[in-house]
Design a protein around this motif. Structure first.
Motif, PDB file in Angstrom:
ATOM      1  N   ASN A 184     -45.418 -11.015 -31.065  1.00 21.84           N
ATOM      2  CA  ASN A 184     -46.973 -11.285 -31.376  1.00 21.84           C
ATOM      3  C   ASN A 184     -47.323 -10.406 -32.673  1.00 21.84           C
ATOM      4  O   ASN A 184     -46.147 -10.278 -33.511  1.00 21.84           O
ATOM      5  N   THR A 220     -48.722 -14.994 -30.976  1.00 19.90           N
ATOM      6  CA  THR A 220     -50.076 -14.325 -30.151  1.00 19.90           C
ATOM      7  C   THR A 220     -51.143 -13.235 -30.302  1.00 19.90           C
ATOM      8  O   THR A 220     -49.664 -12.362 -31.391  1.00 19.90           O
ATOM      9  N   ARG A 221     -51.917 -13.034 -30.093  1.00 25.69           N
ATOM     10  CA  ARG A 221     -53.144 -12.726 -30.918  1.00 25.69           C
ATOM     11  C   ARG A 221     -53.728 -12.023 -29.917  1.00 25.69           C
ATOM     12  O   ARG A 221     -55.189 -11.857 -30.136  1.00 25.69           O
ATOM     13  N   GLY A 222     -53.779 -11.666 -28.782  1.00 25.01           N
ATOM     14  CA  GLY A 222     -54.184 -11.096 -27.538  1.00 25.01           C
ATOM     15  C   GLY A 222     -55.366 -11.697 -27.322  1.00 25.01           C
ATOM     16  O   GLY A 222     -55.206 -13.755 -27.246  1.00 25.01           O
ATOM     17  N   GLY A 225     -56.094 -15.109 -29.502  1.00 23.96           N
ATOM     18  CA  GLY A 225     -55.585 -16.874 -28.981  1.00 23.96           C
ATOM     19  C   GLY A 225     -54.184 -16.425 -29.785  1.00 23.96           C
ATOM     20  O   GLY A 225     -53.235 -14.999 -29.504  1.00 23.96           O
ATOM     21  N   ALA A 226     -53.936 -17.306 -30.220  1.00 21.64           N
ATOM     22  CA  ALA A 226     -52.629 -17.950 -30.773  1.00 21.64           C
ATOM     23  C   ALA A 226     -52.941 -18.926 -32.358  1.00 21.64           C
ATOM     24  O   ALA A 226     -53.384 -19.368 -31.690  1.00 21.64           O
ATOM     25  N   ALA A 239     -57.810 -18.698 -26.714  1.00 16.06           N
ATOM     26  CA  ALA A 239     -57.656 -17.324 -25.853  1.00 16.06           C
ATOM     27  C   ALA A 239     -58.633 -18.322 -24.728  1.00 16.06           C
ATOM     28  O   ALA A 239     -59.756 -18.712 -24.670  1.00 16.06           O
ATOM     29  N   PHE A 240     -58.218 -18.128 -23.270  1.00 11.81           N
ATOM     30  CA  PHE A 240     -59.404 -18.651 -22.012  1.00 11.81           C
ATOM     31  C   PHE A 240     -60.067 -17.779 -22.186  1.00 11.81           C
ATOM     32  O   PHE A 240     -59.832 -15.897 -22.590  1.00 11.81           O
ATOM     33  N   ALA A 244     -60.336  -8.593 -18.975  1.00  9.81           N
ATOM     34  CA  ALA A 244     -59.083  -8.061 -18.752  1.00  9.81           C
ATOM     35  C   ALA A 244     -59.201  -7.121 -18.191  1.00  9.81           C
ATOM     36  O   ALA A 244     -60.297  -5.822 -18.526  1.00  9.81           O
ATOM     37  N   THR A 247     -53.284  -5.051 -19.981  1.00  5.14           N
ATOM     38  CA  THR A 247     -52.589  -6.645 -20.914  1.00  5.14           C
ATOM     39  C   THR A 247     -51.476  -6.608 -20.386  1.00  5.14           C
ATOM     40  O   THR A 247     -50.759  -7.203 -21.653  1.00  5.14           O
ATOM     41  N   ALA A 250     -48.634  -9.787 -20.491  1.00  3.04           N
ATOM     42  CA  ALA A 250     -49.417 -11.197 -21.235  1.00  3.04           C
ATOM     43  C   ALA A 250     -48.705 -11.698 -21.557  1.00  3.04           C
ATOM     44  O   ALA A 250     -48.442 -12.700 -21.648  1.00  3.04           O
ATOM     45  N   PHE A 254     -46.892 -15.323 -20.770  1.00  5.44           N
ATOM     46  CA  PHE A 254     -46.842 -16.200 -22.458  1.00  5.44           C
ATOM     47  C   PHE A 254     -45.695 -16.746 -22.502  1.00  5.44           C
ATOM     48  O   PHE A 254     -45.393 -18.334 -22.773  1.00  5.44           O
ATOM     49  N   SER A 276     -51.122 -20.112 -22.882  1.00  9.48           N
ATOM     50  CA  SER A 276     -52.515 -18.997 -23.187  1.00  9.48           C
ATOM     51  C   SER A 276     -53.343 -19.040 -21.631  1.00  9.48           C
ATOM     52  O   SER A 276     -53.831 -17.485 -21.800  1.00  9.48           O
ATOM     53  N   GLY A 279     -50.966 -16.512 -19.396  1.00  9.79           N
ATOM     54  CA  GLY A 279     -51.492 -14.815 -20.108  1.00  9.79           C
ATOM     55  C   GLY A 279     -52.003 -14.419 -20.170  1.00  9.79           C
ATOM     56  O   GLY A 279     -52.762 -12.905 -19.620  1.00  9.79           O
ATOM     57  N   ALA A 280     -53.352 -15.039 -20.337  1.00 11.08           N
ATOM     58  CA  ALA A 280     -54.875 -14.226 -20.381  1.00 11.08           C
ATOM     59  C   ALA A 280     -55.093 -14.227 -18.467  1.00 11.08           C
ATOM     60  O   ALA A 280     -55.586 -13.250 -18.261  1.00 11.08           O
ATOM     61  N   ALA A 283     -53.246 -11.159 -18.113  1.00  7.63           N
ATOM     62  CA  ALA A 283     -54.418  -9.335 -18.211  1.00  7.63           C
ATOM     63  C   ALA A 283     -55.364  -9.304 -17.579  1.00  7.63           C
ATOM     64  O   ALA A 283     -56.124  -8.566 -17.452  1.00  7.63           O
TER      65      ALA A 283
HETATM   66  P1  ADP Z   1     -48.034  -9.461 -26.239  1.00 11.06           P
HETATM   67  O1  ADP Z   1     -48.066  -8.580 -24.944  1.00 11.06           O
HETATM   68  O2  ADP Z   1     -46.782  -9.534 -26.723  1.00 11.06           O
HETATM   69  O3  ADP Z   1     -48.683  -7.754 -26.520  1.00 11.06           O
HETATM   70  P2  ADP Z   1     -50.685 -10.991 -26.478  1.00 11.06           P
HETATM   71  O4  ADP Z   1     -51.547  -9.584 -26.100  1.00 11.06           O
HETATM   72  O5  ADP Z   1     -50.486 -11.268 -27.848  1.00 11.06           O
HETATM   73  O6  ADP Z   1     -48.513 -10.336 -25.900  1.00 11.06           O
HETATM   74  O7  ADP Z   1     -50.961 -11.545 -25.373  1.00 11.06           O
HETATM   75  C1  ADP Z   1     -50.291 -13.408 -25.370  1.00 11.06           C
HETATM   76  C2  ADP Z   1     -51.457 -14.038 -25.074  1.00 11.06           C
HETATM   77  O8  ADP Z   1     -51.986 -13.885 -23.802  1.00 11.06           O
HETATM   78  C3  ADP Z   1     -52.160 -14.268 -26.175  1.00 11.06           C
HETATM   79  O9  ADP Z   1     -52.044 -15.399 -27.569  1.00 11.06           O
HETATM   80  C4  ADP Z   1     -53.630 -15.224 -25.041  1.00 11.06           C
HETATM   81  O10 ADP Z   1     -53.749 -16.503 -24.603  1.00 11.06           O
HETATM   82  C5  ADP Z   1     -53.160 -14.692 -23.655  1.00 11.06           C
HETATM   83  N1  ADP Z   1     -54.266 -13.142 -23.541  1.00 11.06           N
HETATM   84  C6  ADP Z   1     -53.588 -11.625 -24.287  1.00 11.06           C
HETATM   85  N2  ADP Z   1     -54.708 -11.124 -23.348  1.00 11.06           N
HETATM   86  C7  ADP Z   1     -55.620 -11.568 -23.440  1.00 11.06           C
HETATM   87  C8  ADP Z   1     -56.749 -11.415 -22.977  1.00 11.06           C
HETATM   88  N3  ADP Z   1     -57.502 -10.090 -23.295  1.00 11.06           N
HETATM   89  N4  ADP Z   1     -57.928 -12.387 -22.865  1.00 11.06           N
HETATM   90  C9  ADP Z   1     -57.705 -14.018 -22.620  1.00 11.06           C
HETATM   91  N5  ADP Z   1     -56.260 -14.362 -22.696  1.00 11.06           N
HETATM   92  C10 ADP Z   1     -55.412 -13.281 -23.425  1.00 11.06           C
END
Ligand code: ADP
Length: 304
Positions: A184, A220-222, A225-226, A239-240, A244, A247, A250, A254, A276, A279-280, A283
């Protein structure tokens, strides 16, 4: 492609204690609630891929305490093959999570049996499984185990996906056998010492990580997106949009989603969409395992 994924990773029992306030050293307080949940990045990611209907083989270790049998039950109830889970002497991986009324938490993790996974057993087990498409591993097992998984993966022609979490001193022998590295943004920043908070910086960090050996790096960037970087270039996966609520897991959803997509033989771009979407959806639900989506939920979000 055989839609077959092997996860080499941790299995934990998470004991969550709710209490009004944390005790001071030497003090005893009453808690208000105790919950027991399955956890560990290995188990979470295995469940994520299994719910997307891949054939998943879990390779790891639990302890010979009561928690070990319970964890194996959880895994088999998800339809995951558990023959690769050894029973080691001593305690299962355990996370003791204290949450006070303000939501502040304190966490103690005992790696337990996760530290006793044997690299030779992992290599033997992977070789005995025929036609594994994707091997997925994370940093909650010994580095030698991750190296054995990645090297064996290369030998048997599987794609090796590594989630470098938590951040450790991952050696070259590992990174050069990785097809896709998935940190991440915080992990990527820690691994490279480079900023990752905007997209341009994140792509540069992905490129810097890729120079250490992996064929492709996905950061990955929450909700942002990524981004990815590989020999073909670089790009991003949006990201979709979801509302959330929690998270947690997530990233595990992913990684499991990515592995499941790749094991079906879809392109990297399509596997990134699966990942994605998984992960969405994760969350939008509370907890780790309970929030991991089914194939129907992911398909519905992809078609929306
Ligand atoms: P981690 O849980 O390791 O911190 P991230 O927060 O980067 O990982 O989440 C992984 C992926 O899940 C993201 O790249 C994105 O595709 C999806 N995701 C995470 N949080 C959200 C969100 N609030 N809305 C939409 N997609 C999310």
């Amino acid at each position: 492609m055989h839609n077959r994924v092997a996860v080499v990773g941790s299995l934990n029992i998470d004991l969550v204690i709710e209490l009004d306030r944390m005790p001071n050293p030497g003090e005893t307080v009453f808690g208000t609630r105790l919950e027991r949940h399955p956890g560990g990045k290995g188990l979470n990611q295995a469940v994520a891929a299994a719910r997307l209907e891949s054939e998943v083989h879990m390779i790891g270790a639990v302890g010979d305490d009561g928690s070990g049998d319970w964890l194996k039950d959880v895994v088999t109830r998800e339809g995951i093959r558990s023959d690769g889970i050894a029973t080691a002497r001593g305690t299962s991986g355990t996370a003791l999570i204290e949450v006070d009324a303000s939501g502040e938490n304190r966490i103690i993790v005992i790696p337990g049996a996760n530290d006793q996974v044997s690299p030779a057993d992992v290599a033997d087990h992977l070789k005995a499984l025929s036609a594994v498409d994707v091997i997925l591993t994370q940093g909650e097992v010994p580095i030698e185990v991750m190296i054995a998984a990645a090297e064996t993966g290369k030998k048997i022609g599987a794609q090796v996906v590594v989630n470098p979490a938590p951040v450790r001193d991952y050696p070259k022998e590992l990174l050069t056998n990785v097809d896709i590295l998935v940190p991440n943004e915080h992990e990527a920043q820690e691994l490279t010492g480079m900023p990752t908070s905007n997209m341009v910086d994140a792509v540069e960090a992905a490129q810097a990580l890729q120079e250490r050996g992996p064929g492709c790096v996905i950061i990955t960037r929450g909700e942002k997106g990524a981004v990815w970087s590989s020999a073909e270039g670089s790009g991003q996966a949006a990201a979709f949009k979801v509302s959330a609520v929690d998270t947690v897991a997530a990233g595990d959803a992913f990684c499991g989603g990515l592995a499941a997509g790749l094991a079906r033989g879809v392109s990297l771009a399509e596997a990134l969409r699966w990942a994605s979407a998984a992960g969405a959806i994760a969350a939008t639900g509370r907890g780790a395992v309970p929030s991991l989506p089914s194939l129907a939920q992911v398909t519905e979000l992809l078609e929306r």
